[in-house]
Enzyme design. Structure first.
Site, PDB file in Angstrom:
ATOM      1  N   HIS A 123       4.061   8.693  -1.742  1.00 27.75           N
ATOM      2  CA  HIS A 123       4.332   8.375  -0.334  1.00 27.75           C
ATOM      3  C   HIS A 123       5.763   8.714   0.073  1.00 27.75           C
ATOM      4  O   HIS A 123       6.076   8.780   1.262  1.00 27.75           O
ATOM      5  CB  HIS A 123       4.022   6.899  -0.049  1.00 27.75           C
ATOM      6  N   ASP A 153      -0.361   7.126  -6.472  1.00 27.21           N
ATOM      7  CA  ASP A 153       0.867   7.189  -5.683  1.00 27.21           C
ATOM      8  C   ASP A 153       2.032   7.738  -6.508  1.00 27.21           C
ATOM      9  O   ASP A 153       3.139   7.207  -6.466  1.00 27.21           O
ATOM     10  CB  ASP A 153       1.229   5.818  -5.112  1.00 27.21           C
ATOM     11  N   SER A 227      11.589   2.943  -3.712  1.00 23.02           N
ATOM     12  CA  SER A 227      10.330   3.570  -4.118  1.00 23.02           C
ATOM     13  C   SER A 227      10.591   4.815  -4.956  1.00 23.02           C
ATOM     14  O   SER A 227      11.355   5.687  -4.552  1.00 23.02           O
ATOM     15  CB  SER A 227       9.504   3.947  -2.890  1.00 23.02           C
TER      16      SER A 227
END
Length: 384
Positions: A123, A153, A227
């Site tokens: 993402h 992901d 992230s």
């Protein structure tokens, strides 16, 4: 009288002090419990202070391999809100003038090898036209996407620089609840930051974040920008790739999730070797065996999952599976949880055979299916 006090005062005071010392050292002389008895009766413990008082050495080892990512993409927006009106678009279509706007986002990544392969979150890089990688030593360069896996992901990037640091790998399958965890990343774009916590749980799934979930949960602060960053142990070894948080405010609330390094490495190797992640596939959709369904099938007390959908010409249909069949086991493993069973299938190499035990019309049937290659997920349509 005063002369007598002066004469006897100091010897008397000295005697009192000596008596107090004797009583303190040998209390049994005046009927008090012995110190030796108290020591013998005191509970013995084997408590030993463990672990470092500082984690600076772990940071020195791991931090150089954690990079900051800056991604940009161009988005086309209507020049005026009128062009978004459905009635206007009905007559004039989507050919109205548009404005090009540059959108940027932040993230983190981990250098996995001296050759320049970087692991991050899918993402973070999805739809990016440009990805800038900033190293801790001040160097910056552009990265290219080698491949991605939306179902976990994860994404793999490649940079071409000399003398690259790389992370040392730990063992995510050996983590215990209570182990120290350090999260390294670039939260809110302030620069590389280290936060500390513990491993709060392992094997978290059914969170609705990814198709394949086996998360490490930690209370080390993970915020937007973290992230794709590293979750490391007290020795600086990589144990996970930080990927998500549970938050009502958008900031860290002590519930963060990381993808175990074991799973991340499997995904990265498959992407580098094949350009995609190779997963097994049966071509079925399943639903839980509820109490009511179990009673109607006569399977009270037995685990199972119900076949709710079958892909035409898929491995399951070719093997003879039918709608309404109850899968009892796959390769001898009880099929009590649909997600767990489908993950089991995904780990099987395509073209391998798998034994499936099903219940159909009150009779148990054994089928043999040849596992197929799981098709890639449908791409998400980007907003124009």
């Amino acid at each position: 009288m005063l002369k007598a006090l002066r004469f006897f005062g100091w010897p008397l005071l000295a005697g009192v002090l000596i008596a107090m010392l004797i009583i303190q050292r040998f209390p049994e002389l005046v009927g008090l419990p012995s110190l030796d008895v108290n020591l013998q009766q005191a509970p013995q413990t084997n408590a030993v202070v463990q672990g470092p008082v500082t984690y600076a050495d772990a940071v020195v080892i791991a931090a150089p391999a954690v990079v900051n990512l800056y991604t940009t993409k161009v988005i086309n927006k209507p020049a005026h809100p009128l062009f978004e009106d459905p009635q206007f678009r009905r007559y004039f279509g989507d050919n109205g003038p548009k404005q090009r706007r540059m959108e940027s986002s932040l993230g983190s990544g981990v250098i996995m090898s001296p050759e320049g392969y970087i692991l991050t979150n899918n993402h973070v890089t999805t739809g990016a036209d440009q990805i800038v990688v900033a190293l801790r030593d001040g160097r910056e360069t552009l990265a290219r996407v080698v491949g991605s896996d939306p179902e976990t992901d994860l994404a793999v990037l490649k940079i071409d620089l000399k003398s690259l640091p790389s992370i040392t790998l730990g063992r995510s399958d050996g983590l215990r609840v209570g182990d120290v965890a350090l999260a390294i990343g670039n939260p809110f774009g302030v620069g590389q930051t280290v936060t500390m916590g513990i491993i709060s749980a392992t094997g978290r799934n059914q969170l609705g974040l990814n198709s394949y979930e086996d998360f490490i949960q930690t209370d080390a602060a993970i915020n937007p920008g973290n992230s794709g960053g590293a979750l490391v142990d007290a020795n600086g070894n990589l144990t996970g790739i930080n990927t998500a948080i549970f938050s009502k405010s958008g900031g860290s609330q002590g519930i963060g999730f990381a993808i175990p390094v074991k799973l991340a490495m499997e995904v990265m190797k498959s992407i580098i070797e094949h350009g995609q992640v190779i997963r097994g596939w049966l071509g079925i959709e399943v639903q839980p065996l509820t109490k009511e369904l179990a009673e109607s099938f006569g399977l009270t007390g037995r685990p199972g999952i119900v076949v709710a959908g079958i892909f035409r010409d898929g491995p399951a249909q070719k093997a003879g599976l039918q709608l309404g069949d109850v899968i009892l086991s796959i390769n001898g493993e009880p099929a009590g949880d649909g997600r767990k069973s489908m993950n089991q299938v995904a780990r099987i190499k395509p073209t391998d055979k798998v034994a499936i035990q099903v219940m159909r019309n009150g009779k148990e049937i054994k089928l043999l299916a040849e596992i197929g290659l799981r098709p890639p997920p449908a791409p998400v349509k980007e907003e124009e």
